[in-house]
Design an enzyme around this catalytic site. Sequence first.
Site, PDB file in Angstrom:
ATOM      1  N   ASN A  51       0.809  -1.227   0.000  1.00  0.00           N
ATOM      2  CA  ASN A  51       0.000   0.000   0.000  1.00  0.00           C
ATOM      3  C   ASN A  51       0.837   1.270   0.000  1.00  0.00           C
ATOM      4  OD1 ASN A  51       0.974   0.132   2.616  1.00  0.00           O
ATOM      5  ND2 ASN A  51      -0.999   0.564   3.563  1.00  0.00           N
ATOM      6  N   LYS A  52       2.156   1.139  -0.165  1.00  0.00           N
ATOM      7  CA  LYS A  52       3.013   2.316  -0.131  1.00  0.00           C
ATOM      8  C   LYS A  52       2.956   3.094  -1.448  1.00  0.00           C
ATOM      9  CE  LYS A  52       4.538   1.646   4.061  1.00  0.00           C
ATOM     10  NZ  LYS A  52       3.719   0.484   4.461  1.00  0.00           N
ATOM     11  N   ASN A  53       3.495   4.315  -1.420  1.00  0.00           N
ATOM     12  CA  ASN A  53       3.470   5.162  -2.618  1.00  0.00           C
ATOM     13  C   ASN A  53       4.237   4.538  -3.775  1.00  0.00           C
ATOM     14  OD1 ASN A  53       2.376   6.802  -0.613  1.00  0.00           O
ATOM     15  ND2 ASN A  53       3.175   8.671  -1.556  1.00  0.00           N
TER      16      ASN A  53
END
Length: 385
Positions: free
Chosen positions: A188-190
């Site tokens: 779910n990170k950038n």
Amino acid sequence: MQKLTPFDPPIPFTRPTLDEATIASVGDVLRSGWITSGPKVQEFESELSGFFGGRPVRTFANGTSTMEVALRIAGIGPGDEVITTPISWVATSNVILTVGGTPVFVDIDPITHNIDLDQVEAAIGPNTKAIMPVYLAGLPVDMVRLYDIASRHKLRVIEDAAQALGSSWHGSRIGAIGDLISFSFQANKNLTTIEGGCLVCNNDDEARLAEKYRLQGVTRTGLDGMDVDVLGGKFNLTDVNAAIGLQQLIKLGDFQDQRAKLAQRYFDGFAQTSVVEQGLELPVADFAHSNWHMFQIVLPLDRLDTDRAGIMADLKALGIGTGLHYPPIHLFTLYRERGFTEGMFPIAERIGRSIITLPLFPTLTESDVDRIVAAVAHVLETHLK
């Protein structure tokens, strides 16, 4: 405010942005015959080094191992204390225990939800060896104050920048400045590699030590020479993950522009409701430093006739996914058994029981944000006492 209907498709809390070029790059790696750590990892590390202004970077299997290795590079071991925040993913403090150190929690700032630098200095003792700040939702702490404290007390800084890839401090990227900086590339990170992370080091000696720690402490010399002089683990990233990361890095700027645009839409949307006047707390509207990894709200639970779980359930019934980042670490059983109790960090405890993370990802639309805002306002107004 957008009209709510029961027929709209669900909006997930998060969704990775993986295009056909990324999928094709994985196929290329699988067909190459070299699928573990190899040329793609080296290429990814080189590109990341350029992103961080030429500093040496080593990639890892996850963002937990990067922090553990950073602590080991900093020499943290039994008897050493590391100051950190109780509002983070529990890995932040778990890795301190893993290397034999002792986590020393400091309460958080009520506005930024990051570690309260005003309280850090009072927590420094004779056994303090490092500070580990966490940049919650991608918002960094005041870097000048942080490093002034560390410099005056001769402390190492291990930045838990898991959520802060692309964030900056007065024009300098997080990772391009500072001591040891740890990033996560979790789903779910950038920027995602599915699972993964990287550690930005100060020099080549630290980078070589990081390489040892990530692969059983092994140093190879020639075709048949091998030695082990430190106790390492198995933390290496694969070429499959690195191929995804390379494609994500190309698009990171576009991803962040879209995140900022959506964050502004949230602010504009909530400004047209009455829920902020009724006690709903919004994040700091810092578009100069944050990468807008998450958009978090703090519920006015003292004004509601239900708890956070009830609000999340009602939002789910309206098709809105939410996240929880994070419960206070010091109230988990593992930490209560080490002497931490309720009431020690009151701001962290209030935020920890009241905070909700709303959807924010590049393929979210402005219409989606409008729907989320309408749903939040509707649910809160329904439950106001």
